[in-house]
Design a protein around this motif. Sequence first.
Motif, short mmCIF file in Angstrom:
data_model
loop_
_atom_site.label_atom_id
_atom_site.label_comp_id
_atom_site.label_asym_id
_atom_site.label_seq_id
_atom_site.Cartn_x
_atom_site.Cartn_y
_atom_site.Cartn_z
N GLY A 236 0.81 -1.21 0.00
CA GLY A 236 0.00 0.00 0.00
C GLY A 236 0.84 1.26 0.00
N SER A 237 1.94 1.25 0.73
CA SER A 237 2.80 2.43 0.82
C SER A 237 3.59 2.69 -0.44
N TYR A 238 3.54 1.76 -1.39
CA TYR A 238 4.17 1.95 -2.70
C TYR A 238 3.13 1.96 -3.82
N GLY A 239 1.88 2.21 -3.47
CA GLY A 239 0.85 2.42 -4.48
C GLY A 239 -0.15 1.30 -4.65
N GLY A 240 0.03 0.18 -3.97
CA GLY A 240 -0.82 -0.98 -4.18
C GLY A 240 -2.11 -0.94 -3.39
N ASP B 59 3.08 -0.68 5.93
CA ASP B 59 2.74 0.71 5.67
C ASP B 59 2.97 1.56 6.91
N GLY B 60 2.72 1.00 8.10
CA GLY B 60 2.99 1.72 9.33
C GLY B 60 4.47 1.95 9.54
N LEU B 61 5.29 0.93 9.23
CA LEU B 61 6.74 1.11 9.32
C LEU B 61 7.21 2.20 8.35
N ALA C 172 13.25 10.98 10.78
CA ALA C 172 12.26 11.26 9.73
C ALA C 172 11.08 10.32 9.86
N ARG C 173 9.93 10.82 9.49
CA ARG C 173 8.71 10.02 9.53
C ARG C 173 7.99 10.13 8.19
N GLY C 174 7.94 9.02 7.48
CA GLY C 174 7.18 8.99 6.24
C GLY C 174 7.85 9.65 5.06
#
Length: 549
Positions: free
Chosen positions: A66-70, A78-80, A419-421
């Motif tokens: 999800g964090s790469y577009g999926g 995604d939380g990490l 850094a966060r996100g």
Amino acid sequence: MGLSGFRAELRYERNAMKKTVALGWLVAMVGLGSSPATSSAASSAADARPNVVVILADDMGFSDLGSYGGEIETPILDGLAANGLRFTQFYNTGRCWPSRAAFLTGYYAQQVNRDPAKRRPEWATLLPELLRTSGYRTYHSGKWHVDGPVLAGGFERSYLVTDHDRNFNPREHFVDDRPVPLPKAEDHYYSTKAIAEHGVSWLAEHEKAHKDEPFFLYIAFTAPHFPLQAPAEDVARYRDRYQVGWDVIRDRRWNRIKQLGIVDGALPAYDPKTLPGWNLSEEELHARIGPGETGVVGPWDALTDEQKRFQTAKMAVHAAMVDRMDRGIGLVVDRLKAMGAFENTLILFMSDNGASAEQMIRGDGHDPKAEPGAARSFLGLGPGWATVSNTPFRLYKVWNHEGGISTPLIAHWPKGIAARGELRRTPGHLVDLAPTIFELARITPPDSYHGEPRPPLPGRSLVPAFAHDVTVPHDFLFFKHEGNRALRAGDWKIVSNGPAGAWELYNLAVDRTETHNLAADQPDRLKALVAIWERQDREYQTQGATGKR
């Protein structure tokens, strides 16, 4: 060209490439106004050496998370990512065992005689061996695919799965290199679950007996590698999600990737002609699997209704495998938190290659009457959905185009990464992980091992990028597998399909998706880069041939 002229050209190439890298470095530095030599990660490491957890997926595509577009549900990863970093230009080798060799030795697989897969030279020690001798406890769970036993490679505890063709009923698996009883039906064994649970058990054991010592845990999942198999309840959650077809899903992923700022450019057209030579033919797929299977990629609407139903079911299984892997990682994260180790643990997650277009039948064969994803089925993702998984890049596992060698890299370390996100755009490679871990563990890698000299490590520590979005400079990144070849120097990349394939040239700064081949427009640049690749290929083959084990 005479020898003197050739040498002069190589000197020109080296200087040109160094200037290219230096220019990119300067631009990054001016934009950020900070020095790569200082970072919160480095200062935190001075207080206490971090624990390290490396998690490797198998055949997962660039945009599956999800964090790469999926669209696959991966809340743990995604939380990490949301509380750490996502690297947007990180590379593997395009295949499972060369990637593991690169990560675990810190060298390109060709340097250590592991591509093609042979035994390493005596000097090619593994990362856990050096960590163990410096005071780390070392643990492994999952796939190995490295020459020699796991414990001989420096691990103190290991759960090893060598049967990669059966996710529910393995024919063999091992604890500490010794075979253990095969699971029974009432055990409800599933490979991803077992790999995660053994990783958790090593952490629990560490807390009980070695609480004050740092640890290194390597979790190597076999998911979502073929055969596509997953628990029925997991598959059911995705049963209807992919009915819209791979055209729509690919476009949705591409739009999210651009919105997230991960990649921009043009979306490449489908490539129906480039497939693994060992794949079953279209006729064999229909005969042995059924009329719903297809071995080509093209418009979704060109499929029959039966093919659409079958392909929808296959992608549901792939998604379920990634989903279950994410939940397994959640067990590891929960254990780290429970033992008070989460804050000072560097977690790195990546995939060993891009999604696979392979379609074959191994293991116990394939029962056409079995539900897709069941133990009696043996299915591959195929080129249609593999193209989606690798969105927005071209081609697949085995190839050296971006779809074969690009991987997500999530880095999470609360104590060392402020850094966060944030995104990190520096190019990097699996050979960079060993120098990164060595720096944080305060280890100087030896110049020789077993009495044999070691070449300099080709990778660079990523620690400066933990603090700021800087470019970690490399003279080049080298790729070679199954005759496919590539080299990246700065933003320029050359790539070819097969040893006889024509070299292509791309400026990845403006064309990361490799849609505009500049080989004919810039023949001098192409020639210089090809000469570097050929030089390094000869050098790496010579290094890999040294020593005996």
